[in-house]
Motif scaffolding. Sequence first.
Motif, PDB file in Angstrom:
ATOM      1  N   ILE A   1       0.845  -1.206   0.000  1.00 26.94           N
ATOM      2  CA  ILE A   1       0.000   0.000   0.000  1.00 26.94           C
ATOM      3  C   ILE A   1       0.877   1.251   0.000  1.00 26.94           C
ATOM      4  N   ALA A   2       1.909   1.249   0.828  1.00 28.33           N
ATOM      5  CA  ALA A   2       2.800   2.417   0.882  1.00 28.33           C
ATOM      6  C   ALA A   2       3.460   2.634  -0.477  1.00 28.33           C
ATOM      7  N   ALA A   3       3.835   1.542  -1.132  1.00 31.33           N
ATOM      8  CA  ALA A   3       4.470   1.664  -2.457  1.00 31.33           C
ATOM      9  C   ALA A   3       3.497   2.254  -3.463  1.00 31.33           C
ATOM     10  N   ARG A   4       2.245   1.800  -3.425  1.00 31.23           N
ATOM     11  CA  ARG A   4       1.250   2.334  -4.371  1.00 31.23           C
ATOM     12  C   ARG A   4       0.967   3.812  -4.112  1.00 31.23           C
ATOM     13  N   LEU A   5       0.948   4.205  -2.833  1.00 29.42           N
ATOM     14  CA  LEU A   5       0.754   5.630  -2.505  1.00 29.42           C
ATOM     15  C   LEU A   5       1.918   6.461  -3.045  1.00 29.42           C
ATOM     16  N   GLY A   6       3.126   5.905  -2.944  1.00 22.91           N
ATOM     17  CA  GLY A   6       4.307   6.603  -3.475  1.00 22.91           C
ATOM     18  C   GLY A   6       4.206   6.795  -4.978  1.00 22.91           C
ATOM     19  N   GLU A   7       3.755   5.760  -5.679  1.00 27.60           N
ATOM     20  CA  GLU A   7       3.611   5.854  -7.140  1.00 27.60           C
ATOM     21  C   GLU A   7       2.586   6.925  -7.513  1.00 27.60           C
ATOM     22  N   LEU A   8       1.495   6.948  -6.736  1.00 26.51           N
ATOM     23  CA  LEU A   8       0.442   7.938  -6.999  1.00 26.51           C
ATOM     24  C   LEU A   8       0.969   9.360  -6.827  1.00 26.51           C
ATOM     25  N   ARG A   9       1.761   9.573  -5.785  1.00 26.25           N
ATOM     26  CA  ARG A   9       2.348  10.900  -5.562  1.00 26.25           C
ATOM     27  C   ARG A   9       3.272  11.275  -6.729  1.00 26.25           C
ATOM     28  N   GLU A  10       4.083  10.307  -7.172  1.00 22.02           N
ATOM     29  CA  GLU A  10       4.998  10.597  -8.283  1.00 22.02           C
ATOM     30  C   GLU A  10       4.227  10.950  -9.540  1.00 22.02           C
ATOM     31  N   ALA A  11       3.138  10.214  -9.799  1.00 20.36           N
ATOM     32  CA  ALA A  11       2.342  10.462 -11.011  1.00 20.36           C
ATOM     33  C   ALA A  11       1.720  11.856 -10.964  1.00 20.36           C
ATOM     34  N   GLN A  12       1.229  12.269  -9.780  1.00 21.50           N
ATOM     35  CA  GLN A  12       0.591  13.591  -9.731  1.00 21.50           C
ATOM     36  C   GLN A  12       1.632  14.702  -9.808  1.00 21.50           C
ATOM     37  N   ALA A  13       2.825  14.471  -9.258  1.00 21.17           N
ATOM     38  CA  ALA A  13       3.892  15.470  -9.375  1.00 21.17           C
ATOM     39  C   ALA A  13       4.292  15.636 -10.846  1.00 21.17           C
ATOM     40  N   LYS A  14       4.336  14.502 -11.567  1.00 24.12           N
ATOM     41  CA  LYS A  14       4.687  14.538 -12.992  1.00 24.12           C
ATOM     42  C   LYS A  14       3.663  15.380 -13.767  1.00 24.12           C
ATOM     43  N   ARG A  15       2.377  15.229 -13.406  1.00 18.84           N
ATOM     44  CA  ARG A  15       1.333  16.003 -14.096  1.00 18.84           C
ATOM     45  C   ARG A  15       1.497  17.508 -13.847  1.00 18.84           C
ATOM     46  N   VAL A  16       1.922  17.882 -12.646  1.00 24.67           N
ATOM     47  CA  VAL A  16       2.131  19.312 -12.349  1.00 24.67           C
ATOM     48  C   VAL A  16       3.307  19.845 -13.157  1.00 24.67           C
ATOM     49  N   VAL A  17       4.390  19.074 -13.209  1.00 25.74           N
ATOM     50  CA  VAL A  17       5.571  19.504 -13.965  1.00 25.74           C
ATOM     51  C   VAL A  17       5.213  19.647 -15.447  1.00 25.74           C
ATOM     52  N   GLU A  18       4.440  18.701 -15.960  1.00 19.20           N
ATOM     53  CA  GLU A  18       4.020  18.779 -17.371  1.00 19.20           C
ATOM     54  C   GLU A  18       3.152  20.013 -17.618  1.00 19.20           C
TER      55      GLU A  18
END
Length: 167
Positions: free
Chosen positions: A138-155
């Motif tokens: 679960i912690a790993a999936r939460l980390g992936e979700l955070r990375e994906a949303q950060a990527k969307r902000v940078v884009e």
Amino acid sequence: MTAPRVLIVMGSDSDRDKLAPCWEMLDQLGIGYAVRVASAHRTPERVVELARTARELGFGVIVAGAGLAAHLAGMIAAHTTLPVVAVPVVSGTLGGVDALLSTVQMPPGVPLASVGIGGATNAGLYAAAILGAHGGGIAARLGELREAQAKRVVEADERIRAETTPA
Ligand code: RP5
């Protein structure tokens, strides 16, 4: 889907659309849940029963969403030592401030955590964080979700810069 670990209780069927983002987030994270309707004022005994049996049924956290004089989360917290996450729901004329204030001012000794007004998505994320507190999938999936949303902000940042920077 795993065995239900998050018990989601809403005060009325009219809260359904407002709580749905919570279980949609849990779906996205692959976390099992059960959804129930029980009212602190209209069916108080059922609320107590749900709270008292949640741990033995295998739930690790309870999300409680209600509007107006929102005593649901507090009443659940009074009958369990599982972590309780409240969602103050917008209902009626006061824009959810009524639900927020009647939720968060718990007396010392009976704690709950509350997301913001209408914060059902964050309630799902916070419930996941509680279940994943010691690492694991679960912690790993939460980390992936955070990375994906950060990527969307940078884009989005790169896009707006490209579109607004004079040639
Ligand atoms: C609260 O009263 C419920 O959580 C809901 O937000 C609000 C209105 O309930 P209904 O009258 O639509 O059943 O207890």
